[in-house]
Enzyme design. Structure first.
Site, mmCIF file in Angstrom:
data_model
loop_
_atom_site.group_PDB
_atom_site.id
_atom_site.type_symbol
_atom_site.label_atom_id
_atom_site.label_comp_id
_atom_site.label_asym_id
_atom_site.label_seq_id
_atom_site.Cartn_x
_atom_site.Cartn_y
_atom_site.Cartn_z
ATOM 1 N N ASP A 8 109.516 61.577 19.103
ATOM 2 C CA ASP A 8 108.348 60.707 19.141
ATOM 3 C C ASP A 8 108.621 59.321 19.741
ATOM 4 O O ASP A 8 109.387 58.535 19.180
ATOM 5 C CB ASP A 8 107.791 60.516 17.718
ATOM 6 C CG ASP A 8 107.580 61.831 16.975
ATOM 7 O OD1 ASP A 8 108.343 62.792 17.213
ATOM 8 O OD2 ASP A 8 106.654 61.885 16.148
ATOM 9 N N GLU A 39 103.276 61.314 20.736
ATOM 10 C CA GLU A 39 102.162 61.099 19.798
ATOM 11 C C GLU A 39 102.039 59.678 19.253
ATOM 12 O O GLU A 39 100.993 59.314 18.730
ATOM 13 C CB GLU A 39 102.218 62.087 18.626
ATOM 14 C CG GLU A 39 103.261 61.738 17.601
ATOM 15 C CD GLU A 39 102.877 62.105 16.161
ATOM 16 O OE1 GLU A 39 101.792 62.667 15.940
ATOM 17 O OE2 GLU A 39 103.671 61.810 15.270
ATOM 18 N N ASN A 40 103.110 58.872 19.374
ATOM 19 C CA ASN A 40 103.057 57.503 18.851
ATOM 20 C C ASN A 40 103.277 56.456 19.942
ATOM 21 O O ASN A 40 103.595 55.307 19.647
ATOM 22 C CB ASN A 40 104.133 57.292 17.773
ATOM 23 C CG ASN A 40 104.050 58.299 16.653
ATOM 24 O OD1 ASN A 40 104.875 59.203 16.564
ATOM 25 N ND2 ASN A 40 103.037 58.188 15.821
ATOM 26 N N HIS A 68 98.778 62.916 15.425
ATOM 27 C CA HIS A 68 98.102 61.748 16.018
ATOM 28 C C HIS A 68 97.550 62.033 17.423
ATOM 29 O O HIS A 68 97.234 61.094 18.162
ATOM 30 C CB HIS A 68 99.071 60.563 16.088
ATOM 31 C CG HIS A 68 99.455 60.021 14.750
ATOM 32 N ND1 HIS A 68 98.553 59.356 13.939
ATOM 33 C CD2 HIS A 68 100.617 60.061 14.051
ATOM 34 C CE1 HIS A 68 99.156 58.994 12.813
ATOM 35 N NE2 HIS A 68 100.406 59.423 12.851
ATOM 36 N N HIS A 154 106.022 70.212 14.420
ATOM 37 C CA HIS A 154 105.657 68.843 14.038
ATOM 38 C C HIS A 154 105.216 68.802 12.576
ATOM 39 O O HIS A 154 104.107 69.212 12.255
ATOM 40 C CB HIS A 154 104.526 68.372 14.969
ATOM 41 C CG HIS A 154 104.288 66.907 14.912
ATOM 42 N ND1 HIS A 154 105.019 66.009 15.662
ATOM 43 C CD2 HIS A 154 103.424 66.168 14.186
ATOM 44 C CE1 HIS A 154 104.587 64.790 15.416
ATOM 45 N NE2 HIS A 154 103.623 64.857 14.518
ATOM 46 N N HIS A 179 108.031 64.317 14.129
ATOM 47 C CA HIS A 179 107.098 63.704 13.165
ATOM 48 C C HIS A 179 107.758 62.790 12.136
ATOM 49 O O HIS A 179 107.168 61.784 11.766
ATOM 50 C CB HIS A 179 106.247 64.756 12.439
ATOM 51 C CG HIS A 179 105.300 64.201 11.404
ATOM 52 N ND1 HIS A 179 104.141 63.529 11.739
ATOM 53 C CD2 HIS A 179 105.345 64.210 10.053
ATOM 54 C CE1 HIS A 179 103.505 63.178 10.625
ATOM 55 N NE2 HIS A 179 104.216 63.561 9.590
ATOM 56 N N HIS A 181 110.504 61.015 12.501
ATOM 57 C CA HIS A 181 111.104 59.883 13.211
ATOM 58 C C HIS A 181 112.544 59.607 12.789
ATOM 59 O O HIS A 181 113.119 58.597 13.190
ATOM 60 C CB HIS A 181 110.272 58.601 13.056
ATOM 61 C CG HIS A 181 108.909 58.706 13.660
ATOM 62 N ND1 HIS A 181 108.081 57.609 13.837
ATOM 63 C CD2 HIS A 181 108.206 59.771 14.126
ATOM 64 C CE1 HIS A 181 106.937 58.002 14.384
ATOM 65 N NE2 HIS A 181 106.995 59.309 14.554
HETATM 66 FE FE FE2 Z 1 105.370 60.682 15.076
HETATM 67 FE FE FE2 Z 2 103.189 62.997 13.558
#
Ligand code: FE2
Ligand code: FE2
Length: 270
Positions: A8, A39-40, A68, A154, A179, A181
């Site tokens: 991510d 996604e981030n 996300h 994820h 997900h 991190h």
């Molecule tokens: Fe994430």
């Molecule tokens: Fe996530």
């Protein structure tokens, strides 16, 4: 095939690290295919069209998303225009975009990328990822329809990710979690030949709480009071992920290494 998966990308710091380093890594490690979880990447929540373009220009062949996926509204239309972006396969059936796609690398080899969302400890109830991925793997035999198959799992729970690794063992080249991190130290090749790591970690500043400036999340944990905004931490990001080498004939992993470059987590590389 030599493949890099990056976890991510967290906000501006994560994007900057990908933009600064990925082209060099492609050359230095002779990479054939690169997947980046985005996604981030935009303010820590979701991915804008502009930031998706920037990550693709920086050297990603494919971007995956996550829970996300559509936090940035323009992704709802952009994902229909940009086939290199994959959303979770078991997201709402009417959501835009696709959850699996067959890519072709520069030498004509086929690479299937798919992403599924787990169910344990996730904020929304998503469909069962195990039955969702089954028809995709059945219709794309590893070493037949696809020379490599990459699965982004994820979710929160390490157990659910491991179960997915074994579910796909021998049918995918790589199952890697995203997900949380936080990278896990269980990089391995499963008995059937699938490369595996429970979580890739993030491309973000680790002087943080999972990529966010640490003060606000700490305040919430300590006082249990809601309040300020979460903002991505802005210090130097660590590029975190997994490098895997596969056999073109079987699609199985022959070598796998954890990757952490720059920032506070600097460690191994292929
Ligand atoms: Fe994430
Ligand atoms: Fe996530």
């Amino acid at each position: 095939m030599r493949i890099l998966f990056l976890g991510d990308v967290m906000g501006r710091a994560g994007r900057a690290a990908v933009q600064a380093r990925l082209k060099g890594l492609r050359d230095d490690w002779a990479l054939d295919f690169v997947v980046v979880n985005g996604e981030n990447a935009s303010s820590g929540a979701g991915l804008t069209a502009a930031h998706a373009k920037a990550l693709l220009e920086a050297g990603a062949d494919c971007l995956t998303l996550g829970d996300h996926a559509f936090d940035q509204k323009d992704m709802m239309s952009f994902i229909e225009q940009e086939p290199r972006i994959i959303r979770p396969l078991n997201y709402a059936k009417l959501a835009p975009g696709k959850g699996a796609r067959l890519f072709t690398d520069a030498r004509g080899r086929k690479v299937l990328v798919t992403q599924v969302l787990g169910q344990v400890f996730m904020k929304r109830p998503f469909d069962d990822p195990f039955s969702a991925i089954q028809p995709v793997l059945q219709s794309h035999p590893l070493g037949g329809m696809a020379q490599a198959i990459l699965v982004d799992m994820h979710c929160e729970a390490t157990s659910e990710k491991m179960a997915m690794g074994h579910w796909c063992d021998g049918r995918a080249s790589l199952v890697v979690g995203t997900h949380t991190h936080v990278p896990t130290a269980d990089t391995m090749i499963l008995p059937g030949g699938t490369g595996y790591q429970t979580d890739a970690g993030m491309c973000g500043d680790y002087n943080s709480v999972i990529g966010m400036q640490k003060e606000e999340p700490m305040r919430r944990f300590i006082t249990q009071m809601p309040g300020g905004r979460f903002e991505p931490a802005g210090g130097e990001a660590t590029l975190s992920g997994v490098f895997v080498e596969t056999d073109d004939r079987t699609g199985r992993a022959t070598r796998i290494r954890m990757v952490r470059i720059g920032g506070r987590l600097e460690a191994a590389a292929p």
